[in-house]
Design an enzyme around this catalytic site. Structure first.
Site, PDB file in Angstrom:
ATOM      1  N   GLY A  31      -0.635 -26.536  17.406  1.00 50.55           N
ATOM      2  CA  GLY A  31      -1.886 -26.558  16.212  1.00 50.55           C
ATOM      3  C   GLY A  31      -3.612 -27.757  17.364  1.00 50.55           C
ATOM      4  O   GLY A  31      -4.514 -26.935  16.385  1.00 50.55           O
ATOM      5  N   CYS A 240       2.324   3.466   0.611  1.00 45.14           N
ATOM      6  CA  CYS A 240       1.458   3.526   2.370  1.00 45.14           C
ATOM      7  C   CYS A 240       1.599   5.141   1.941  1.00 45.14           C
ATOM      8  O   CYS A 240       2.892   5.958   1.425  1.00 45.14           O
ATOM      9  CB  CYS A 240       2.514   3.165   2.930  1.00 45.14           C
ATOM     10  SG  CYS A 240       1.653   4.417   4.904  1.00 45.14           S
ATOM     11  N   CYS A 243       4.391   6.702   4.849  1.00 39.77           N
ATOM     12  CA  CYS A 243       5.006   6.280   5.019  1.00 39.77           C
ATOM     13  C   CYS A 243       6.247   6.130   3.490  1.00 39.77           C
ATOM     14  O   CYS A 243       7.114   5.593   4.053  1.00 39.77           O
ATOM     15  CB  CYS A 243       6.065   5.014   6.092  1.00 39.77           C
ATOM     16  SG  CYS A 243       5.398   3.678   5.597  1.00 39.77           S
ATOM     17  N   CYS A 265      -0.390   1.851   6.091  1.00 38.50           N
ATOM     18  CA  CYS A 265       0.342   1.361   6.792  1.00 38.50           C
ATOM     19  C   CYS A 265      -0.624   0.150   7.798  1.00 38.50           C
ATOM     20  O   CYS A 265      -1.146   1.561   9.152  1.00 38.50           O
ATOM     21  CB  CYS A 265       1.314   0.776   7.153  1.00 38.50           C
ATOM     22  SG  CYS A 265       2.798   1.429   5.951  1.00 38.50           S
ATOM     23  N   CYS A 271       4.678   2.122  10.149  1.00 32.80           N
ATOM     24  CA  CYS A 271       4.604   2.932   9.862  1.00 32.80           C
ATOM     25  C   CYS A 271       5.072   3.997  10.458  1.00 32.80           C
ATOM     26  O   CYS A 271       6.263   5.013   9.764  1.00 32.80           O
ATOM     27  CB  CYS A 271       2.956   3.512   9.920  1.00 32.80           C
ATOM     28  SG  CYS A 271       3.128   4.215   8.484  1.00 32.80           S
TER      29      CYS A 271
END
Lengths: 282, 261
Positions: A31, A240, A243, A265, A271
């Site tokens: 970080g 979606c 899909c 998606c 997808c």
């Protein structure tokens, strides 16, 4: 001077060593933003110069590279960077999340869970999470050094005071390994939980800002929140249209000028692997 | 009263500050006890603000030192504190009220967040509690609680100053530094602010060091007074004693230059 006309993956070896040293330091201090001598790349700042340098420094001849731009494999930025490495390093490329060993990404984490051995490289526009809260970089560095992160919560407080909930939807600040507060780059907060305890190595490169930071595998990544306003993922309440996925992050696509729209998606590879469906208009 | 309360809260010993060849202040010593308000008066350029910055360890003295009795009762030299400790002290046990509220406030975030910032800085993570405390403090400094979500840019000068005070007092500090807290406010607003400050200081048992050029402010707020001229303390004592019976010619001049009411 007889500079070699070709070097593997565009950058010269000396530059790659410098970047690798920065990456190693970043991995050692999860970080923490490590400064590095960012090079000019053959693309404008803001197009992923940081991510490209990190990828160039870590990619090897046996790697399989995937590049996504907001989840998509076939947008300009993704296609260009993939071609760039295909030409300068001759590495194999793929669009499959599962097959890739190195995935460079702009603003998304793939839906398919990553596995050990994979490296996710993020393109980062603004690495400093405190950027718009404390005006001075000298001050923000001191705040990181002393773990003074109260100001981050002031921002979240303002969100709740104005909107009734935490309205930050992307670049949602996280605390890495219980120490550094980090900007996860502008990924949607839907993706935040995927960073936590991920088996893959996550590297972040900011070219213009000359910073590299990292989340080593299996590191705790906690999204900041309030006890009475806990962190929540967000996705559109829809399936979606291509899909039929109900668990993926969706893009809203406007289809005409009379209010027609559909949700698809954002991760095109995910997808495609969900099997074809008839396109439904919402 | 415990033994620790007999010890001064803040001790300055021989504080001097040179800005190159320019004198800021020279050989200033003072003691401040818990619950005591000390006014530092003098004309512009007399070293008041330099002294305040030295006392609050925002400036490094050229000579001398400042000792502070921490909450655990141990008196420590401020110069020996680590930066983390010093900053922690600054946002918990101390307050600093600037003359210009803009310098002490975050102008772009709401009043509630301004008051709550110190609470969040010391680790409070419950939005409801922070907001309740902020509301409570707005009441105490007489700001309408319906203004809690407004940014201080929409506040009047007097309200901003009161908000700055609330923001500083929310962690219940033991010592507050004030640099001309009533400067730039009109007379009636000044009077209300002074009234408020006097009440808060008495209620909370605050120690305060108030820098002012306004002797009326010193008389109303402070128990003791220090008169500065050309970077040095020329007279100090109980406020009414010094103001009613000034010994030094300069203090006499200062007192006599107040317009009679």
């Amino acid at each position: 001077m007889n500079a070699p006309v070709y070097n593997f993956a565009y950058l010269d070896e000396q530059t790659k060593r410098m970047i690798r040293r920065a990456i190693l330091k970043a991995i050692a201090i999860p970080g923490y933003q490590v400064p590095f001598a960012s090079r000019e790349m053959p693309m404008p700042y803001g197009w992923g110069t940081g991510g490209v340098q990190v990828t160039a420094a870590i990619v090897g001849p046996d790697d399989i590279l995937k590049v996504i731009d907001q989840g998509s494999d076939d947008t300009t930025n993704a296609v260009s960077i993939r071609k760039f490495f295909a030409r300068t390093a001759g590495v194999r490329t793929t669009t499959s999340t599962g097959d890739a060993t190195v995935i460079q990404t702009r603003h998304r984490i793939p839906e398919t869970p990553l596995h050990a051995g994979q490296i996710l490289v993020y393109q980062v526009p603004i690495p400093e999470p405190l950027r718009f809260l404390a005006p001075r970089e000298t001050e923000t560095r001191r705040m990181h050094a002393l773990s003074e992160y109260g100001l981050m919560h002031v921002k979240l407080y303002e969100d709740i005071a104005r909107h009734g909930h935490i309205a930050t939807t992307y670049a949602y600040p996280v605390k890495v390994d219980s120490r550094y507060v980090m900007d996860p780059s502008p990924i949607p907060k839907f993706d935040n939980p995927k960073m936590n305890d991920s088996p893959a190595l996550q590297l972040f490169g900011a070219g213009r800002e000359k910073r590299i930071y990292a989340i080593p595998p299996h590191t705790s990544v906690v999204s900041l929140d309030f006890e009475d306003h806990p962190f929540e993922r967000y996705r559109h309440e829809a399936t979606c249209a291509i899909c039929g996925a109900v668990d993926s992050f969706l893009d809203e696509v406007v289809t005409d000028d009379s209010g027609g729209r559909m949700f698809v998606c954002s991760d095109t590879d995910y997808c495609a692997t969900q099997g074809p469906h008839e396109v439904k208009r919402v | 009263m415990t033994a620790a309360d007999d010890q001064p809260l803040l001790v300055a010993e021989g504080l001097s500050k040179w800005y190159g060849r320019q004198l800021g202040c020279r050989a200033v010593s003072l003691d401040l006890y818990q619950g005591e308000v000390l006014a530092i008066v003098g004309e512009s350029g007399s070293g008041k603000s330099t002294l305040l910055q030295l006392l609050s360890s925002q400036l490094e003295p050229s000579a001398g030192r400042v000792l502070y009795r921490m909450r655990d009762g141990v008196t420590r030299d401020l110069a020996q504190l680590g930066e983390a400790e010093r900053r922690f002290l600054f946002r918990t046990d101390w307050g600093y009220v600037h003359q210009e509220p803009i310098r002490g406030l975050r102008m772009t975030v709401s009043a509630g967040a301004n008051v709550g910032e110190r609470l969040m800085a010391v680790g409070q993570r419950h939005y409801g509690n922070i907001r309740d405390t902020a509301t409570d403090w707005l009441d105490r400094v007489e700001i309408d609680r319906s203004r809690i979500d407004d940014a201080p840019t929409t506040y009047s000068g007097g309200m901003r100053q009161r908000l700055q005070i609330a923001r500083n007092l929310v962690t219940e500090p033991r010592l507050v530094f004030m640099d001309e807290p009533t400067g730039g406010l009109d007379v009636s607003v000044q009077a209300r602010l002074l009234d408020l400050l006097r009440g808060l200081v008495a209620d909370l048992g605050l120690a305060a060091i108030v820098v002012t050029h306004d002797l009326a402010v010193a008389r109303l707020l402070s128990h003791r007074i220090m008169v500065m001229k050309d970077g040095e303390t020329i007279e100090s004592g109980l406020t009414d004693q010094v103001l009613d019976d000034p010994r030094e010619p300069y203090t006499q001049l200062l007192v006599s230059s107040i317009l009679p009411p």
